[in-house]
Design a protein around this motif. Structure first.
Motif, PDB file in Angstrom:
ATOM      1  N   ALA A  19      -5.326 -20.605  -2.528  1.00 31.36           N
ATOM      2  CA  ALA A  19      -5.019 -19.219  -2.873  1.00 31.36           C
ATOM      3  C   ALA A  19      -6.234 -18.334  -2.670  1.00 31.36           C
ATOM      4  N   SER A  20      -7.400 -18.828  -3.044  1.00 34.66           N
ATOM      5  CA  SER A  20      -8.604 -18.019  -2.843  1.00 34.66           C
ATOM      6  C   SER A  20      -8.920 -17.888  -1.360  1.00 34.66           C
ATOM      7  N   ALA A  21      -8.615 -18.920  -0.592  1.00 35.69           N
ATOM      8  CA  ALA A  21      -8.827 -18.839   0.859  1.00 35.69           C
ATOM      9  C   ALA A  21      -7.896 -17.792   1.473  1.00 35.69           C
ATOM     10  N   LEU A  22      -6.648 -17.731   0.988  1.00 36.27           N
ATOM     11  CA  LEU A  22      -5.711 -16.710   1.481  1.00 36.27           C
ATOM     12  C   LEU A  22      -6.193 -15.314   1.122  1.00 36.27           C
ATOM     13  N   GLN A  23      -6.718 -15.148  -0.095  1.00 40.49           N
ATOM     14  CA  GLN A  23      -7.221 -13.830  -0.492  1.00 40.49           C
ATOM     15  C   GLN A  23      -8.408 -13.435   0.368  1.00 40.49           C
ATOM     16  N   ALA A  24      -9.294 -14.372   0.641  1.00 41.98           N
ATOM     17  CA  ALA A  24     -10.460 -14.078   1.478  1.00 41.98           C
ATOM     18  C   ALA A  24     -10.019 -13.708   2.893  1.00 41.98           C
ATOM     19  N   LEU A  25      -9.025 -14.432   3.414  1.00 45.16           N
ATOM     20  CA  LEU A  25      -8.505 -14.125   4.747  1.00 45.16           C
ATOM     21  C   LEU A  25      -7.869 -12.746   4.785  1.00 45.16           C
ATOM     22  N   SER A  26      -7.130 -12.413   3.741  1.00 42.60           N
ATOM     23  CA  SER A  26      -6.490 -11.102   3.679  1.00 42.60           C
ATOM     24  C   SER A  26      -7.520  -9.985   3.620  1.00 42.60           C
ATOM     25  N   LYS A  27      -8.633 -10.211   2.886  1.00 40.81           N
ATOM     26  CA  LYS A  27      -9.689  -9.197   2.812  1.00 40.81           C
ATOM     27  C   LYS A  27     -10.365  -9.022   4.163  1.00 40.81           C
ATOM     28  N   ASP A  34      -7.259  -2.474  -1.327  1.00 37.86           N
ATOM     29  CA  ASP A  34      -7.932  -2.966  -2.522  1.00 37.86           C
ATOM     30  C   ASP A  34      -7.225  -4.186  -3.064  1.00 37.86           C
ATOM     31  N   ASP A  35      -7.708  -5.346  -2.687  1.00 38.64           N
ATOM     32  CA  ASP A  35      -7.280  -6.614  -3.259  1.00 38.64           C
ATOM     33  C   ASP A  35      -5.775  -6.739  -3.373  1.00 38.64           C
ATOM     34  N   PHE A  36      -5.085  -6.721  -2.241  1.00 37.10           N
ATOM     35  CA  PHE A  36      -3.631  -6.942  -2.185  1.00 37.10           C
ATOM     36  C   PHE A  36      -2.829  -5.853  -2.879  1.00 37.10           C
ATOM     37  N   GLU A  37      -3.263  -4.658  -2.851  1.00 38.04           N
ATOM     38  CA  GLU A  37      -2.558  -3.568  -3.543  1.00 38.04           C
ATOM     39  C   GLU A  37      -2.716  -3.726  -5.048  1.00 38.04           C
ATOM     40  N   SER A  38      -2.751  -2.648  -5.744  1.00 34.87           N
ATOM     41  CA  SER A  38      -2.990  -2.688  -7.187  1.00 34.87           C
ATOM     42  C   SER A  38      -1.791  -3.233  -7.946  1.00 34.87           C
ATOM     43  N   GLY A  39      -0.609  -3.139  -7.396  1.00 31.48           N
ATOM     44  CA  GLY A  39       0.576  -3.578  -8.113  1.00 31.48           C
ATOM     45  C   GLY A  39       0.769  -5.081  -8.141  1.00 31.48           C
ATOM     46  N   GLN A  40       0.074  -5.816  -7.304  1.00 29.37           N
ATOM     47  CA  GLN A  40       0.285  -7.255  -7.266  1.00 29.37           C
ATOM     48  C   GLN A  40      -0.566  -7.939  -8.316  1.00 29.37           C
ATOM     49  N   SER A  41      -0.061  -9.022  -8.810  1.00 28.61           N
ATOM     50  CA  SER A  41      -0.797  -9.765  -9.843  1.00 28.61           C
ATOM     51  C   SER A  41      -1.850 -10.635  -9.194  1.00 28.61           C
ATOM     52  N   SER A  45      -0.912 -18.723  -8.963  1.00 27.95           N
ATOM     53  CA  SER A  45       0.275 -19.560  -8.918  1.00 27.95           C
ATOM     54  C   SER A  45       1.458 -18.851  -8.261  1.00 27.95           C
ATOM     55  N   GLU A  46       1.472 -17.509  -8.249  1.00 28.33           N
ATOM     56  CA  GLU A  46       2.589 -16.761  -7.668  1.00 28.33           C
ATOM     57  C   GLU A  46       2.343 -16.354  -6.224  1.00 28.33           C
ATOM     58  N   MET A  47       1.239 -16.729  -5.640  1.00 27.94           N
ATOM     59  CA  MET A  47       0.886 -16.292  -4.305  1.00 27.94           C
ATOM     60  C   MET A  47       1.425 -17.263  -3.256  1.00 27.94           C
ATOM     61  N   GLY A  48       1.900 -16.711  -2.151  1.00 28.70           N
ATOM     62  CA  GLY A  48       2.417 -17.536  -1.075  1.00 28.70           C
ATOM     63  C   GLY A  48       2.022 -16.973   0.276  1.00 28.70           C
ATOM     64  N   PRO A  49       2.469 -17.587   1.373  1.00 30.36           N
ATOM     65  CA  PRO A  49       2.105 -17.107   2.707  1.00 30.36           C
ATOM     66  C   PRO A  49       2.583 -15.684   2.991  1.00 30.36           C
ATOM     67  N   ILE A  52       0.105 -12.421   2.439  1.00 34.96           N
ATOM     68  CA  ILE A  52      -1.014 -12.047   3.296  1.00 34.96           C
ATOM     69  C   ILE A  52      -0.685 -10.733   3.987  1.00 34.96           C
ATOM     70  N   GLY A  53      -1.660  -9.849   4.025  1.00 37.77           N
ATOM     71  CA  GLY A  53      -1.481  -8.591   4.733  1.00 37.77           C
ATOM     72  C   GLY A  53      -0.976  -7.492   3.825  1.00 37.77           C
ATOM     73  N   PRO A  54      -0.675  -6.333   4.427  1.00 39.59           N
ATOM     74  CA  PRO A  54      -0.225  -5.202   3.614  1.00 39.59           C
ATOM     75  C   PRO A  54       1.169  -5.454   3.072  1.00 39.59           C
TER      76      PRO A  54
END
Length: 200
Positions: A19-27, A34-41, A45-49, A52-54
């Motif tokens: 999950a942290s690798a996906l966040q780093a890739l998205s950044k 700003d970090d996957f939009e402010s509305g996302q948690s 555990s809730e993150m999936g493929p 990634i992206g906007p």
């Protein structure tokens, strides 16, 4: 028991690290957000493929309504091509041989002096002639209907529905049946935008 706890902790660590690798890739791909939009948690555990992206917002598509919504028509008359009312899939009559010929009216001023600037191209042709072979046909059995863009010919044995290459003047159509060659010649005057240049 301890081995099961170790395996579950190992799986949790793999999930967190992926999950942290996906966040780093998205950044890296979208640094302006700003970090996957402010509305996302931020919970991993809730993150999936698909995260990634906007974020993708669904745009509502507006279907244009016709002016007569309460109309009982299935389609608009503009949607039906001209000549479709004559086309019959179940008609087993064969299509006769035909030939489309362009015809010019040429005078001596064109042949010898070239005063009207006519040339042999179809742009300088005024009439459209369609020659249709109709062997073993009586002239009284021929039904011919000429519209602006279609020619419809029916006999007991033959059927021809032809889309014309240019719009024609329906009232100018003339048909002659030549008995020696068993050919029907239909001559029509074409309507084209720049005819005032060629025929003045």
């Amino acid at each position: 028991m301890e081995s099961e706890n170790m395996e579950s902790e190992h799986m949790e660590m793999e999930t967190i690290s992926s999950a942290s690798a996906l966040q780093a890739l998205s950044k890296l791909l979208y640094p302006e957000e700003d970090d996957f939009e402010s509305g996302q948690s931020n919970s991993s555990s809730e993150m999936g493929p698909g995260d990634i992206g906007p974020s993708k917002t669904e745009a509502l598509k507006v279907i244009p309504q016709t002016s007569d919504e309460n109309s009982e028509h299935i389609w608009n008359p503009e949607e039906v091509p001209e000549g479709a009312e004559y086309h019959d899939v179940w008609d087993i009559r064969e299509t006769p041989e035909y030939e489309i010929v362009f015809k010019q009216k040429v005078g001596t001023e064109d042949m010898f002096l070239g005063l009207t600037r006519k040339d042999p191209s179809t742009a300088c042709c005024k009439d459209l002639v369609i020659k249709i072979k109709l062997p073993n046909t009586i002239t009284s059995e021929i039904e011919l209907n000429v519209q602006e863009m279609t020619l419809d010919l029916r006999t007991p044995n033959k059927k021809l529905l032809l889309t014309l290459p240019y719009p024609v003047e329906c009232n100018s159509a003339k048909a002659f049946y030549i008995a020696e060659t068993e050919t029907l010649e239909v001559t029509m005057t074409m309507k084209r935008e720049l005819d005032f240049i060629n025929f003045f």
